[in-house]
Design a protein around this motif. Sequence first.
Motif, PDB file in Angstrom:
ATOM      1  N   HIS A 452       1.004  -1.697  -0.133  1.00 25.80           N
ATOM      2  CA  HIS A 452       0.001  -0.188  -0.003  1.00 25.80           C
ATOM      3  C   HIS A 452       0.803   1.397   0.215  1.00 25.80           C
ATOM      4  CE1 HIS A 452       0.637  -0.499   4.310  1.00 25.80           C
ATOM      5  NE2 HIS A 452       0.510   0.573   4.589  1.00 25.80           N
ATOM      6  N   MET A 453       0.339   2.656   0.192  1.00 27.87           N
ATOM      7  CA  MET A 453       0.717   3.511  -0.250  1.00 27.87           C
ATOM      8  C   MET A 453       1.317   4.259   1.219  1.00 27.87           C
ATOM      9  SD  MET A 453       1.812   3.797  -3.436  1.00 27.87           S
ATOM     10  CE  MET A 453       2.460   5.450  -3.558  1.00 27.87           C
ATOM     11  N   HIS A 454       1.075   3.597   2.098  1.00 25.68           N
ATOM     12  CA  HIS A 454       1.615   4.696   3.403  1.00 25.68           C
ATOM     13  C   HIS A 454       3.816   4.389   3.066  1.00 25.68           C
ATOM     14  CE1 HIS A 454      -1.408   4.265   5.794  1.00 25.68           C
ATOM     15  NE2 HIS A 454      -1.707   4.822   5.891  1.00 25.68           N
ATOM     16  N   ALA A 455       4.252   5.745   3.097  1.00 24.46           N
ATOM     17  CA  ALA A 455       5.678   5.973   2.972  1.00 24.46           C
ATOM     18  C   ALA A 455       6.839   4.989   3.873  1.00 24.46           C
ATOM     19  CB  ALA A 455       6.012   7.382   3.739  1.00 24.46           C
ATOM     20  N   ASP A 456       6.323   4.204   4.459  1.00 22.27           N
ATOM     21  CA  ASP A 456       7.169   3.470   5.621  1.00 22.27           C
ATOM     22  C   ASP A 456       6.883   2.111   4.513  1.00 22.27           C
ATOM     23  OD1 ASP A 456       4.210   2.963   6.282  1.00 22.27           O
ATOM     24  OD2 ASP A 456       4.866   1.622   8.283  1.00 22.27           O
ATOM     25  N   HIS A 457       6.433   2.382   3.756  1.00 26.70           N
ATOM     26  CA  HIS A 457       5.931   0.535   3.381  1.00 26.70           C
ATOM     27  C   HIS A 457       6.710   0.453   1.749  1.00 26.70           C
ATOM     28  CE1 HIS A 457       3.798  -1.911   5.109  1.00 26.70           C
ATOM     29  NE2 HIS A 457       3.986  -0.798   6.426  1.00 26.70           N
ATOM     30  N   HIS A 458       7.040   1.745   0.863  1.00 21.88           N
ATOM     31  CA  HIS A 458       7.624   1.794  -0.800  1.00 21.88           C
ATOM     32  C   HIS A 458       8.527   3.430  -0.720  1.00 21.88           C
ATOM     33  CE1 HIS A 458       5.469   5.642  -1.435  1.00 21.88           C
ATOM     34  NE2 HIS A 458       4.964   5.370  -0.952  1.00 21.88           N
ATOM     35  N   LEU A 459       9.094   4.390   0.182  1.00 25.67           N
ATOM     36  CA  LEU A 459       9.560   5.147  -0.508  1.00 25.67           C
ATOM     37  C   LEU A 459      11.683   4.658  -0.575  1.00 25.67           C
ATOM     38  CD1 LEU A 459      10.110   8.693   2.140  1.00 25.67           C
ATOM     39  CD2 LEU A 459       9.373   7.927  -0.649  1.00 25.67           C
ATOM     40  N   GLY A 460      11.666   3.411  -0.409  1.00 25.00           N
ATOM     41  CA  GLY A 460      13.312   2.708  -1.226  1.00 25.00           C
ATOM     42  C   GLY A 460      12.709   2.271  -2.362  1.00 25.00           C
ATOM     43  N   LEU A 461      11.405   2.213  -3.069  1.00 27.80           N
ATOM     44  CA  LEU A 461      11.246   1.698  -4.272  1.00 27.80           C
ATOM     45  C   LEU A 461      12.383   2.084  -5.216  1.00 27.80           C
ATOM     46  CD1 LEU A 461       9.686  -0.441  -5.863  1.00 27.80           C
ATOM     47  CD2 LEU A 461       8.257   1.375  -5.994  1.00 27.80           C
ATOM     48  N   LEU A 462      12.640   3.064  -5.693  1.00 33.88           N
ATOM     49  CA  LEU A 462      13.409   3.699  -6.747  1.00 33.88           C
ATOM     50  C   LEU A 462      14.893   2.992  -6.763  1.00 33.88           C
ATOM     51  CD1 LEU A 462      11.866   7.264  -6.741  1.00 33.88           C
ATOM     52  CD2 LEU A 462      11.712   4.511  -8.576  1.00 33.88           C
ATOM     53  N   SER A 463      15.847   3.070  -5.310  1.00 36.99           N
ATOM     54  CA  SER A 463      17.123   3.315  -4.976  1.00 36.99           C
ATOM     55  C   SER A 463      17.335   1.551  -5.478  1.00 36.99           C
ATOM     56  CB  SER A 463      17.737   3.748  -4.205  1.00 36.99           C
ATOM     57  OG  SER A 463      17.059   3.140  -2.287  1.00 36.99           O
ATOM     58  N   PHE A 464      16.359   0.977  -4.581  1.00 37.42           N
ATOM     59  CA  PHE A 464      16.402  -0.628  -4.959  1.00 37.42           C
ATOM     60  C   PHE A 464      16.300  -0.602  -6.281  1.00 37.42           C
ATOM     61  CE2 PHE A 464      14.883  -4.711  -5.452  1.00 37.42           C
ATOM     62  CZ  PHE A 464      15.742  -5.144  -4.050  1.00 37.42           C
ATOM     63  N   VAL A 465      15.231  -0.470  -6.839  1.00 32.72           N
ATOM     64  CA  VAL A 465      15.217  -0.686  -8.359  1.00 32.72           C
ATOM     65  C   VAL A 465      16.427  -0.473  -9.650  1.00 32.72           C
ATOM     66  CG1 VAL A 465      13.854  -0.613 -10.607  1.00 32.72           C
ATOM     67  CG2 VAL A 465      12.777  -0.835  -8.425  1.00 32.72           C
ATOM     68  N   ASP A 466      16.742   0.535  -8.824  1.00 32.55           N
ATOM     69  CA  ASP A 466      18.174   1.409  -9.403  1.00 32.55           C
ATOM     70  C   ASP A 466      19.165   0.624  -9.321  1.00 32.55           C
ATOM     71  OD1 ASP A 466      19.552   3.307 -11.339  1.00 32.55           O
ATOM     72  OD2 ASP A 466      19.705   4.295  -9.184  1.00 32.55           O
ATOM     73  N   GLY A 467      19.348   0.494  -7.861  1.00 26.99           N
ATOM     74  CA  GLY A 467      20.267  -0.847  -7.605  1.00 26.99           C
ATOM     75  C   GLY A 467      20.613  -2.503  -7.819  1.00 26.99           C
ATOM     76  N   TRP A 468      19.211  -2.477  -8.096  1.00 32.59           N
ATOM     77  CA  TRP A 468      19.011  -3.674  -9.184  1.00 32.59           C
ATOM     78  C   TRP A 468      19.187  -4.155 -10.552  1.00 32.59           C
ATOM     79  CZ3 TRP A 468      15.658  -5.516 -12.733  1.00 32.59           C
ATOM     80  CH2 TRP A 468      15.266  -7.063 -13.378  1.00 32.59           C
ATOM     81  N   MET A 469      18.624  -3.241 -11.165  1.00 32.69           N
ATOM     82  CA  MET A 469      19.427  -2.917 -13.164  1.00 32.69           C
ATOM     83  C   MET A 469      21.184  -2.771 -12.884  1.00 32.69           C
ATOM     84  SD  MET A 469      16.020  -0.645 -14.468  1.00 32.69           S
ATOM     85  CE  MET A 469      16.289   1.440 -13.512  1.00 32.69           C
ATOM     86  N   ARG A 470      21.480  -2.208 -11.841  1.00 35.16           N
ATOM     87  CA  ARG A 470      23.145  -2.387 -12.020  1.00 35.16           C
ATOM     88  C   ARG A 470      23.210  -3.732 -11.645  1.00 35.16           C
ATOM     89  NH1 ARG A 470      24.361   1.390  -7.996  1.00 35.16           N
ATOM     90  NH2 ARG A 470      22.170   1.950  -8.108  1.00 35.16           N
ATOM     91  N   ALA A 471      22.868  -4.486 -11.138  1.00 34.50           N
ATOM     92  CA  ALA A 471      23.489  -5.683 -10.578  1.00 34.50           C
ATOM     93  C   ALA A 471      23.404  -6.853 -11.522  1.00 34.50           C
ATOM     94  CB  ALA A 471      22.847  -6.044  -8.934  1.00 34.50           C
ATOM     95  N   SER A 472      22.088  -6.601 -11.996  1.00 31.64           N
ATOM     96  CA  SER A 472      20.970  -7.845 -12.420  1.00 31.64           C
ATOM     97  C   SER A 472      21.941  -7.602 -14.180  1.00 31.64           C
ATOM     98  CB  SER A 472      20.179  -7.882 -12.526  1.00 31.64           C
ATOM     99  OG  SER A 472      19.008  -6.714 -13.110  1.00 31.64           O
ATOM    100  N   ASN A 473      21.490  -9.024 -14.731  1.00 29.98           N
ATOM    101  CA  ASN A 473      21.940  -9.067 -16.636  1.00 29.98           C
ATOM    102  C   ASN A 473      20.655  -7.877 -17.324  1.00 29.98           C
ATOM    103  OD1 ASN A 473      23.402 -10.825 -16.569  1.00 29.98           O
ATOM    104  ND2 ASN A 473      21.433 -12.929 -16.764  1.00 29.98           N
ATOM    105  N   THR A 474      21.685  -6.986 -18.234  1.00 28.40           N
ATOM    106  CA  THR A 474      20.206  -6.605 -19.085  1.00 28.40           C
ATOM    107  C   THR A 474      19.246  -6.834 -19.469  1.00 28.40           C
ATOM    108  OG1 THR A 474      21.961  -6.337 -20.912  1.00 28.40           O
ATOM    109  CG2 THR A 474      22.191  -5.043 -19.505  1.00 28.40           C
TER     110      THR A 474
END
Length: 676
Positions: A452-474
């Motif tokens: 859900h959209m409460h900040a304690d559940h999703h505010l880390g999404l962008l850096s996680f996705v960013d880090g995931w994109m750098r670590a995973s196969n393109t």
Amino acid sequence: MASVAVVAHETRDLESWVLDVKFGGGEFLFGRFGEGAQRVLVDQGLVKLGRVRGVFVTGPCTSWTPVGGVAGFLIAGAAAGAGPIVYGGRNVRWAMATLRGVEFRQEVGFDVRYAQGEIVNEFMTVVPVELATATTDSGADEEDDIGRILDGMGSPGWSWPNQGMLRVPDSERRSMCFVIRPHARPGRLNVAEAERLGVPRGAAFGQLRKGMAVTTLSGFVVRPEMVIGPAEEQDWIVVVDLPTRGFFRAALDVDWATAGAGGGRNRVGTVMHILGPDIDPFGAEYIGFMKSFPRTCKHIVAHPSYGSDNVTLTRSARLRTGLAGLWPTVRFPMAVGSGHEPTMPSPGDVIVERAMAECVVGDVDEICRRMQAASMAGQSSSSSAYGVECICIGTGSGSPSVFRNVVGTIVRMDDGWSVLLDCGEGTYYGLRSMYGDDEDVLRSVKVVFISHMHADHHLGLLSFVDGWMRASNTDDDLYVIGPERIRAWLHDWSQMQDEFRDRVRFVDVAGAAGAAAGNMGLDGIETVGAIHCAQEEAYSVVLSRRGIKVAYSGDTRPNHDFVCRARNATVLVHESTFEDRHLADAIKKGHSTVGEALLVGMQMRASNVVLTHVSPRYAVESLHDKLADIWGIVSRGLLDEDEDGMFLCRPVTAEDRQWCERVKVFVGLDGAVFVI
Ligand SMILES: [Zn+2]
């Protein structure tokens, strides 16, 4: 006097460089504010949240990294009664406006400004210096649109616009720097001289300090300059942010010593240099730049090569070290780094030091001892029957605290397939402090579920996705299941980073997630409406894969529907925000108590239960201390009735008793891996 100190430097668990400029009645922060900055600054006790009047973001603001911690700062600041104004480069307003879909639980003042012209307050004048690598468009129209979006944010009844939003063009070619000119301190009142001239103590002294003349009883006029000493000039502070070498030429063209002051005397006392990896701070060119400042000036260098191979959140790390090896089914992977602190060359005739924040070590031995003494209900077996790991990255709720970050849990199967269940601010950095440069776990995540959209559940999404994109196969894709507004957020950021569009597959949590199960590597997935919050739809999820069933509650009251869909779950990850004695709070706020979470597990016949999302009001050891008692209550069926009458005091069946003996329960701790 203004005092100047570095309060955050880059480490494994923090991507921030922050300079604190403190005056008698106010505090101002300058630099890059990565996720977790607020937690660190408050945790370390170096910054008083309620006193922070301004946050000045340096650099280009074209990735989430330098601004990822600002929202958390505003939320926590609002709770502390402060509403700092955020200043930054022309994209800072765009970056913050992408948060327009975020539901803030308290009214948060969202005063974000593009720093233009002199910024004057009672302490100082700040001169923004925007460096450009090339001649660019004005971007004025877009600024207006973003301004309209921001003006409404945080006000009651405000709804977010649907249309896509254009980022400010060419913003990556501009980097914001600041020259800080503290006001001169007024001269001191010479009390003895004033009294000798017949000025009575009290109000008349105040008048003189304000620059007004005073007439004594004998009719003598005392003018301020007769009794007030000369004003004391204060040193200037410069914060230069050069993300790449491309900006260096522009920095050389600025007359930092007189910026905006019309050729005043050069009084720069401190320069903080926040530098990208391709700039050598000790090359002849850069040393030459440093030498253009006065010889007495102190240069603070913030550069990736001179960061710490260490963690900033040392108390949390020490707790984990202390608990390692305590329970047979729990591991504490630690990547605190080598502790190596690089030394800087000391070039002659320039005063240089590393940007390094004070580090609070703190004593955690007593907490470790209490937790070691606490019994762990259902912890008898050490066998790993399913080859599943439950990686507790963050186990707190609401806002981060010293030992618990906001929530984020990875469930990983033994063939290297993982799901991330919610992603609070700092989740990516928590993972980094657990596994360091080993990115296997990060790479293994195929699905992210945002409940859900409460900040304690999703505010880390962008850096996680960013880090995931750098670590995973393109050619790998990441599935993000969440509320529709997550799609809008990802869409906004895809304007900065194409990869957000190309590699992230969004699945609406309210739609038929099941249809995408196969693509996500699942045999089945069901989302279940949770019982949480009137304003905000929330969901629980049940995933099945290769005979393993994973159930995650998100934020919810005990939910019969969820119990039915998740029968015989291999692992139930359930929120347990409150202790049972605070049942009334749990009902009011739409959460579950620890006992209720265990009862849900009992009704489901879950083989393993992981409790998470614990309120920061409880000491980290308290749930471990009390688990045996709670367990006794649950196993005897004595928990109080809740408002829905769902979990009545009821007789415990023979089957219930069997379950109590069989189940394994783990009270989530940050950085712990529960092996099942
Ligand atoms: Zn929550």
